[in-house]
Design a protein around this motif. Structure first.
Motif, PDB file in Angstrom:
ATOM      1  N   LYS A  41       0.852  -1.191   0.000  1.00  0.00           N
ATOM      2  CA  LYS A  41       0.000   0.000   0.000  1.00  0.00           C
ATOM      3  C   LYS A  41       0.889   1.243   0.000  1.00  0.00           C
ATOM      4  N   MET A  42       0.452   2.268  -0.701  1.00  0.00           N
ATOM      5  CA  MET A  42       1.156   3.546  -0.723  1.00  0.00           C
ATOM      6  C   MET A  42       0.426   4.532   0.173  1.00  0.00           C
ATOM      7  N   PRO A  47       5.479   9.987  -0.821  1.00  0.00           N
ATOM      8  CA  PRO A  47       4.789   8.742  -0.459  1.00  0.00           C
ATOM      9  C   PRO A  47       5.752   7.715   0.133  1.00  0.00           C
ATOM     10  N   LEU A 101       5.758   3.251   1.377  1.00  0.00           N
ATOM     11  CA  LEU A 101       5.112   1.954   1.162  1.00  0.00           C
ATOM     12  C   LEU A 101       5.122   1.124   2.443  1.00  0.00           C
ATOM     13  N   GLU A 143      -4.141   6.956   2.385  1.00  0.00           N
ATOM     14  CA  GLU A 143      -3.720   5.826   1.564  1.00  0.00           C
ATOM     15  C   GLU A 143      -3.905   6.256   0.116  1.00  0.00           C
ATOM     16  N   GLU A 157      -2.039   1.300  -4.421  1.00  0.00           N
ATOM     17  CA  GLU A 157      -1.316   0.050  -4.261  1.00  0.00           C
ATOM     18  C   GLU A 157      -0.184  -0.039  -5.283  1.00  0.00           C
ATOM     19  N   TYR A 158       0.941  -0.606  -4.857  1.00  0.00           N
ATOM     20  CA  TYR A 158       2.102  -0.816  -5.720  1.00  0.00           C
ATOM     21  C   TYR A 158       2.399  -2.306  -5.785  1.00  0.00           C
ATOM     22  N   ILE A 168       1.065   0.555 -10.577  1.00  0.00           N
ATOM     23  CA  ILE A 168       0.549   1.365  -9.480  1.00  0.00           C
ATOM     24  C   ILE A 168      -0.920   1.643  -9.747  1.00  0.00           C
ATOM     25  N   SER A 199      -4.272   3.736  -8.230  1.00  0.00           N
ATOM     26  CA  SER A 199      -4.569   4.862  -7.346  1.00  0.00           C
ATOM     27  C   SER A 199      -5.998   4.805  -6.839  1.00  0.00           C
TER      28      SER A 199
END
Length: 85
Positions: free
Chosen positions: A4-5, A19, A21, A55, A58-59, A66, A68
């Motif tokens: 998660k970013m 950001p 992770l 949040e 996700e990466y 990625i 968003s």
């Protein structure tokens, strides 16, 4: 692996910080709380009421993709241990 970013937003400045992770929102909230409560002479500690954790998405470490999906997690005041400080 999918991570998660997250980013901290300074609501007065109106911008997100760089950001970072982590595995989940609970881990990010804990890290945010550690930063807020570190009692250092920096903006995140001094102006904790102006900070909020988001949040960002996700990466995927396998593909580099990625995705968003920006969602509010908590405010600096939510994680501040000694609100008198």
């Amino acid at each position: 692996m999918k991570l998660k970013m997250f980013a901290v937003k300074d609501n007065v400045q109106g911008e997100m910080m760089n950001p970072f992770l982590l595995r989940n929102a609970e881990e990010a909230r804990r890290a945010f709380g550690q930063a807020i409560n570190s009692n250092k002479d920096n903006n995140i500690c001094i102006y904790y009421k102006d900070m909020a954790l988001y949040e960002l998405g996700e990466y995927d470490t396998a593909t580099g993709n990625i995705s968003s999906n920006v969602e509010y997690v908590c405010s600096g005041a939510d994680v501040k241990e000694n609100k008198e400080a």
